[in-house]
Write an enzyme that holds these catalytic residues in place. Structure first.
Site, mmCIF file in Angstrom:
data_model
loop_
_atom_site.group_PDB
_atom_site.id
_atom_site.type_symbol
_atom_site.label_atom_id
_atom_site.label_comp_id
_atom_site.label_asym_id
_atom_site.label_seq_id
_atom_site.Cartn_x
_atom_site.Cartn_y
_atom_site.Cartn_z
ATOM 1 N N GLY A 79 0.822 -1.205 0.000
ATOM 2 C CA GLY A 79 0.000 0.000 0.000
ATOM 3 C C GLY A 79 0.854 1.253 0.000
ATOM 4 O O GLY A 79 2.055 1.192 -0.233
ATOM 5 N N ASN A 80 0.220 2.382 0.243
ATOM 6 C CA ASN A 80 0.955 3.650 0.281
ATOM 7 C C ASN A 80 0.307 4.569 1.304
ATOM 8 O O ASN A 80 -0.720 4.233 1.905
ATOM 9 C CB ASN A 80 1.005 4.287 -1.113
ATOM 10 C CG ASN A 80 -0.369 4.612 -1.646
ATOM 11 O OD1 ASN A 80 -1.058 5.496 -1.133
ATOM 12 N ND2 ASN A 80 -0.809 3.874 -2.660
ATOM 13 N N ARG A 81 0.914 5.725 1.515
ATOM 14 C CA ARG A 81 0.529 6.589 2.626
ATOM 15 C C ARG A 81 -0.561 7.602 2.285
ATOM 16 O O ARG A 81 -0.831 8.503 3.067
ATOM 17 C CB ARG A 81 1.761 7.326 3.152
ATOM 18 C CG ARG A 81 2.780 6.369 3.775
ATOM 19 C CD ARG A 81 4.078 7.082 4.104
ATOM 20 N NE ARG A 81 3.891 8.166 5.045
ATOM 21 C CZ ARG A 81 3.903 8.027 6.362
ATOM 22 N NH1 ARG A 81 4.122 6.831 6.891
ATOM 23 N NH2 ARG A 81 3.726 9.065 7.139
#
Ligand code: C5P
Length: 240
Positions: free
Chosen positions: A29-31
């Site tokens: 995932g990512n932020r």
């Protein structure tokens, strides 16, 4: 207040970070918090447009800030998002891609939870979580540019960039604006506590040639208002 140019217009906004599954319990995932895209959807709806938000991972509390008039659809992975966006974009006058779409995904998704260590299989290859093979995801925005689902629609992208300096990060944004070819690319220089999460934002908006169109800075709601102003200016006159 309503903007005459947006009355009856259909605006598609994406938000949040895609999650690319590895197994039933893990993902890459990512932020991205989805706050900027959600703020944009709310701002453009408040101006009288019909808004559809397609979101990947966004906290429920952020989604709860949306007015009830916004149609909300979920698309958790890049591949899901491509399908939903291409479908919904057929009816959109404006598409704003604020989602952080993963560039890569695991080449295969294990049906069962991957184990840290497994008995060595006979072929000698490690069977646990030592390496993850990745494959490229579709570039949704680039696909909208090269094959627009609705002729004449306005395409807006976002890019979070980092660099050794502000200038360096902006140069990456300029190259990306030319490469992606969207009408507008809002470049967000990440760092200095700007960008992700519940923090102020600052964007430099570039055209498809990488030329600066405008800058906006402030809360995500303020940046959203500035971007909606720009969308209004860029919409061809005449309506639907
Ligand atoms: O990740 P990147 O910086 O390339 O994202 C720039 C723009 O392209 C964003 O608007 C993002 O939503 C879009 N994008 C996309 N499909 C991808 C990667 C990014 O539409 N696979």
């Amino acid at each position: 207040a309503p903007s005459p140019a947006l009355q009856g217009r259909h605006v598609l906004v994406t938000a949040g970070g895609t999650r690319e599954p590895l197994d039933p319990v893990r993902f890459l995932g990512n932020r991205s918090s989805g706050r900027q895209g959600t703020a944009l959807a709310a701002a453009v709806a408040a101006r009288g447009a019909q808004v559809t938000l397609v979101h990947a991972h966004v906290e429920q509390a952020v989604l709860d800030t949306l007015p009830g008039t916004v149609r909300v659809l979920e698309a958790g992975t890049a591949v899901d998002m491509e399908r939903v966006v291409r479908q919904e974009a057929r009816d959109a006058d404006v598409v704003v891609m604020a989602a952080a779409v993963a560039d890569m995904r695991p080449a295969s998704v294990s049906a069962t939870k991957l184990k840290k260590s497994l008995p060595q299989p006979e072929d000698g290859k490690p069977a646990g979580l030592t390496t993850v093979e990745l494959v490229e995801n579709p570039d949704i925005l680039a696909g909208l540019v090269s094959d627009p689902p609705r002729p004449g629609q306005l395409l807006v992208g976002f890019a979070a960039e980092t660099g050794d300096s502000h200038q360096d990060a902006l140069a990456h944004g300029t190259a990306k604006a030319r490469r992606k070819g969207a009408h507008l690319l809002a470049v967000n220089v990440v760092g200095e506590s700007l960008g992700f999460g519940d923090v102020p934002n600052a964007v430099v908006v570039l055209d498809h040639q990488g030329h600066e169109v405008t800058r906006a800075r402030g809360t995500k709601a303020q940046v959203a208002e500035a971007l909606v102003d720009l969308v209004v200016q860029c919409l061809p006159a005449g309506g639907r």
